[in-house]
Enzyme design. Structure first.
Site, PDB file in Angstrom:
ATOM      1  N   SER A 150       0.831  -1.193   0.000  1.00 56.79           N
ATOM      2  CA  SER A 150       0.000   0.000   0.000  1.00 56.79           C
ATOM      3  C   SER A 150       0.872   1.251   0.000  1.00 56.79           C
ATOM      4  O   SER A 150       1.615   1.484  -0.948  1.00 56.79           O
ATOM      5  CB  SER A 150      -0.961  -0.048   1.197  1.00 56.79           C
ATOM      6  OG  SER A 150      -1.995   0.904   1.060  1.00 56.79           O
TER       7      SER A 150
ATOM      8  N   ASP B  44      -9.080  -4.626  -5.967  1.00 56.08           N
ATOM      9  CA  ASP B  44      -8.656  -3.776  -4.847  1.00 56.08           C
ATOM     10  C   ASP B  44      -9.773  -2.799  -4.485  1.00 56.08           C
ATOM     11  O   ASP B  44     -10.313  -2.109  -5.342  1.00 56.08           O
ATOM     12  CB  ASP B  44      -7.391  -3.006  -5.239  1.00 56.08           C
ATOM     13  CG  ASP B  44      -6.690  -2.380  -4.052  1.00 56.08           C
ATOM     14  OD1 ASP B  44      -7.372  -2.028  -3.069  1.00 56.08           O
ATOM     15  OD2 ASP B  44      -5.460  -2.221  -4.098  1.00 56.08           O
TER      16      ASP B  44
ATOM     17  N   HIS C 131      -7.451  -5.541  -1.540  1.00 56.45           N
ATOM     18  CA  HIS C 131      -6.230  -4.838  -1.162  1.00 56.45           C
ATOM     19  C   HIS C 131      -5.224  -5.774  -0.485  1.00 56.45           C
ATOM     20  O   HIS C 131      -4.024  -5.635  -0.668  1.00 56.45           O
ATOM     21  CB  HIS C 131      -6.588  -3.677  -0.222  1.00 56.45           C
ATOM     22  CG  HIS C 131      -5.477  -2.702  -0.024  1.00 56.45           C
ATOM     23  ND1 HIS C 131      -4.897  -2.017  -1.064  1.00 56.45           N
ATOM     24  CD2 HIS C 131      -4.844  -2.279   1.111  1.00 56.45           C
ATOM     25  CE1 HIS C 131      -3.939  -1.218  -0.590  1.00 56.45           C
ATOM     26  NE2 HIS C 131      -3.888  -1.356   0.718  1.00 56.45           N
TER      27      HIS C 131
END
Length: 812
Positions: free
Chosen positions: A670, A743, A777
């Site tokens: 991330s 995601d 994610h």
């Protein structure tokens, strides 16, 4: 002016290269791969059971943790609507993590034979919840036909029973009513009918319009995009409120609606209901849609309209709605509402003596609402006591990132006492969470015994984390430590309570060599084991780790946990993998505080980078990468601070004699992936990088990202300067990018990785892009997890492990 024009032209050229690159075609689809068998065994190792302790601390529910789901499970149908993901079969939020079994046993007898609770054939356990009187508990089960709510008693002579088979948990789950034997639930309406048919022939364009108000929005995902999406959202989110009794009786409350909140008053006589109202938005999640708060009778009759909340179209960055917000019942009064209201128009940049105020309004709501308190900064929460005249007001200063809590006796003017006053980043000054107790009707409030309040916290210190239990004076604010975790282990407080004058508390104890287990403690007494869970992965106990503290060149203190492979001997040097995630701080003092413990049990599973320890890599885990400065401008020096922190991390590992300077890789997930790409673009410290689920072009998140408060149009040079995409021609070290194709995280659209790959490809760099089907994610399917680890091992083995001499491109 000419320089800026050239910069813009270069950026446009880079964008064109990226678009062209996308048309060149990526590698063809590949089958899932497996990492080395020692990693597979760690991924597949069963975890310790989950625990849910009854409120009276007499029983514990044990849940068998599910192994990783299959790609088939992750790939089942999912609806992405209004900012959430819906499982249309379960009539609930889409999830892949379920438990496999449920058992009940006395808490104080670890050797007792647990009582097994039945699940319907093919059913998957989605959650358990105790009644506040500890006599009953419920568990939610997802089947191929929907979601069911089952109820059971601690009395083994009362068999579990299915209470309802039409549960809907899209917007919320069941909640116990004050009587402790019935629940407020959302059900699928009996009149719902079949799912709306897909619209295959357009009836017209999908249109949006803005009328001049500023509405700076974060880059949300999974939003509504068409009238068909609207119809699906309404179909699955509309529910029937009902009271479910333990004898399986169902009492409907009012008409079906889309309820984002429904809470019972402490006296059990009223409901606070928040219902969504049109128009829907294609740019915001459902929480920003218009809604109305009403008070109903338990029969569904509207008694009072509290507030009508409009569409959130004009909220400043870091601002709040105007009008009532955080509406809730006062838990220590029969039927009184409380809420906060902005006094600055919701804009944090407006200069005012008080930003918020708290309002009270009691049933039958015939009088005007009454202001009970103004707070200097933004209201940061409100906590309660059994005594309704005592409140703990929290507030947050956005500019300083500062939190404060003030104890107030409403019937004693001038009695204010500050109990907490610190930077939100100040780990060492964190007094811990206040211990709470359960009121007879089920709400929890702060526990107070005379003048004493009790807190449990992480106990951050320069030597690591040492959790504690403390007593704080409500009248003076001073604290004393009652218990603290011993050196050489990690033991944290789960909950605490009094039996007469004796303080008892349950802890979760672990050490480097022993897995987490529950203990019962009293002050000065010996601990009593409540669980005896074995080590799930004994094969990695030879791994060593230590806490490192060091400084970067500007004197800012940093820290990291150094892991070394099993069998390490003094003098052994390894290829080094640095794993990090940048965080923002106002000052160097808080930036350098240690927030980990070197004594925690090492458990390696999932997509953890620690699997690389089995392949001969040393790992600097959680290497701190602080970005320090004024909250408005700290990103102006983002790159310089990042590179300096990375240099210091490598230096300490090399100086310890465990790493080779020319065999170092960087990785992150991330914002850590964003960091990774930036480091490869702006320094020559690393041989290669691994970036998972990142965002690389900040012009695609133009209204702020992470803690950045300025928009793209206010600080274009910052957005361009720290976007790795804009510097793709400088990324000459090999970069592995992995991203879930589904995601759902704000800003990290899958296109971010695709476009950076195309830009690197167009500039002749070395990169590999792995897009994981149907993953979000984070990655959860066993096939995806194992493939991710196989990719990471292969990439680092190819580009970092050998040879010892760096290639020319690395030495430039």
């Amino acid at each position: 002016m000419r320089a800026r024009s050239r910069s813009h032209l270069l950026s446009l050229a880079t964008l064109l290269i990226a678009v062209i690159g996308l048309t060149l075609g990526l590698a063809a689809g590949e089958p899932y791969r497996l990492p080395p068998p020692e990693i597979v065994s760690l991924v597949d190792a069963a975890d310790s059971p989950g625990t849910s302790i009854s409120p009276d601390h007499q029983f514990v529910l044990l849940t068998d943790q599910n192994t990783l789901p299959s790609i088939a499970d992750v790939s089942r149908r999912m609806l992405r609507l209004a900012g959430i993901r819906i499982d249309p079969v379960a009539n609930g939020r889409f999830r892949t993590g379920f438990d496999q079994g449920l058992r009940l046993r006395p808490l104080l007898d670890p050797g007792a034979t647990p009582r097994i609770l039945p699940l319907p054939a093919g059913g998957r356990l989605a959650g358990v919840d105790w009644s506040h009187d500890s006599r009953h508990f419920v568990y939610t089960v997802v089947t191929d036909a929907g979601s069911e709510l089952w109820g059971a008693s601690i009395d083994a002579s009362e068999p579990p029973r299915r209470l309802v088979s039409s549960l809907n948990t899209v917007l919320d789950g069941p909640q116990w009513l004050p009587d402790g034997v019935s629940l407020l639930c959302r059900l699928v309406p009996e009149t719902r009918g079949p799912e709306p048919a897909e619209i295959t022939l357009p009836t017209g364009p999908n249109t949006q319009e803005t009328s001049g108000e500023k509405s700076p929005l974060r880059t949300y995902q999974d939003l509504l995009t068409s009238p068909y999406d609207e119809a699906l959202f309404e179909h699955y989110s509309k529910t029937q409120l009902a009271v479910i009794h333990f004898d399986a009786r169902v009492e409907k409350i009012g008409a079906p609606g889309i309820f984002i909140a429904a809470n019972t008053s402490p006296d059990g006589g009223h409901l606070l209901v928040a219902s969504l109202k049109r128009p829907w938005s294609y740019t915001m999640p459902y929480s920003q849609f218009p809604h109305v708060y009403e008070v109903w009778s338990m029969q569904g009759k509207r008694e009072h309209t509290v507030a009508e909340i409009p569409l959130a179209i004009d909220i400043p960055i870091d601002g709040v709605r105007t009008g009532p917000r955080s509406i809730r019942w006062h838990p220590s009064l029969a039927a009184t509402l409380l809420w906060s209201e902005a006094l600055d128009g919701g804009d944090p940049k407006t200069e005012v003596p008080h930003r918020d105020r708290w309002i009270s309004h009691a049933f039958p709501f015939s009088d005007e609402p009454k202001e009970i308190r103004r707070v200097e900064h933004r209201a940061g929460g409100l906590s309660f006591f059994a005594d309704p005249t005592v409140l703990l007001f929290g507030e947050f200063d956005r500019d300083r990132r500062w939190t404060r809590s003030i104890l107030v006796h409403l019937d004693e003017p001038g009695s204010d006492r500050v109990l907490e006053d610190r930077s939100i980043r100040d780990r060492y000054g964190d007094p811990g969470q206040l211990v709470t107790e359960t009121l007879p009707h089920g709400d929890r409030v702060i526990f107070r015994r005379g003048d004493a309040l009790f807190r449990s916290g992480a106990g951050a210190s320069p030597e690591g984390l040492f959790p504690f239990l403390s007593r704080q004076s409500a009248s003076t604010g001073t604290s004393e430590t009652l218990w603290r975790c011993a050196d050489g282990e990690y033991e944290s407080v789960v909950e605490s309570w009094f039996v007469g004058d004796e303080l008892r508390f349950i802890t979760r104890h672990e050490s480097i060599s022993s897995p987490p287990n529950l203990r019962l403690r009293s002050l000065g007494g010996e601990p009593v084991a409540l669980t005896v869970f074995p080590d799930p992965t004994p094969q990695i106990r030879g791994i060593t780790k230590q806490l490192l503290t060091y400084e970067r060149e500007d004197g800012v203190p940093l820290s990291a946990t150094l892991y070394l492979p099993a069998g390490h001997r003094e003098g052994d040097r390894y290829p080094l993998f640095v794993w990090a995630y940048p965080r923002e701080f106002n000052d160097a003092k808080t930036a350098g505080q240690v927030g980990v413990s070197p004594y925690r049990f090492t458990r390696i599973g999932g997509i953890s980078h620690l699997h690389l320890l089995t392949q001969g890599y040393a790992i600097l885990d959680g290497a701190t990468m602080p970005i320090i400065g004024d909250a408005e401008t700290m990103n102006d020096t983002f790159i310089e601070q990042l590179v300096s922190s990375a240099q210091a991390a490598i230096d300490v590992a090399v100086e310890l004699g465990v790493a080779d300077r020319d065999r170092v890789a960087i990785g992150g997930h991330s914002y850590g992936a964003f960091m990774t790409a930036n480091l490869l673009a702006h320094c020559d410290l690393f041989r290669a990088g691994i970036a998972r689920s990142g965002a690389y072009n900040r012009t695609l998140t133009p209204f702020g990202f992470q803690s950045e408060r300025r928009t793209l149009w206010e600080a274009p040079e910052v957005y361009f300067g720290i976007s790795p995409f804009m510097h793709a021609d400088k990324i000459q070290e090999p970069l592995l990018m992995i991203h879930g194709e589904a995601d759902n995280n704000s800003g990290t659209f899958p296109m971010q990785s695709r476009r950076l790959f195309a830009a690197i490809q167009g500039n002749g760099g070395v990169a590999r892009l792995v897009m994981l089907p149907n993953e979000s994610h984070g990655y959860t399917a066993r096939e995806s997890v194992l493939h991710t680890l196989a990719e990471m091992v292969e990439w680092l083995d190819r580009h970092v492990k050998e040879p010892a001499v760096a290639p020319a491109s690395f030495r430039r």
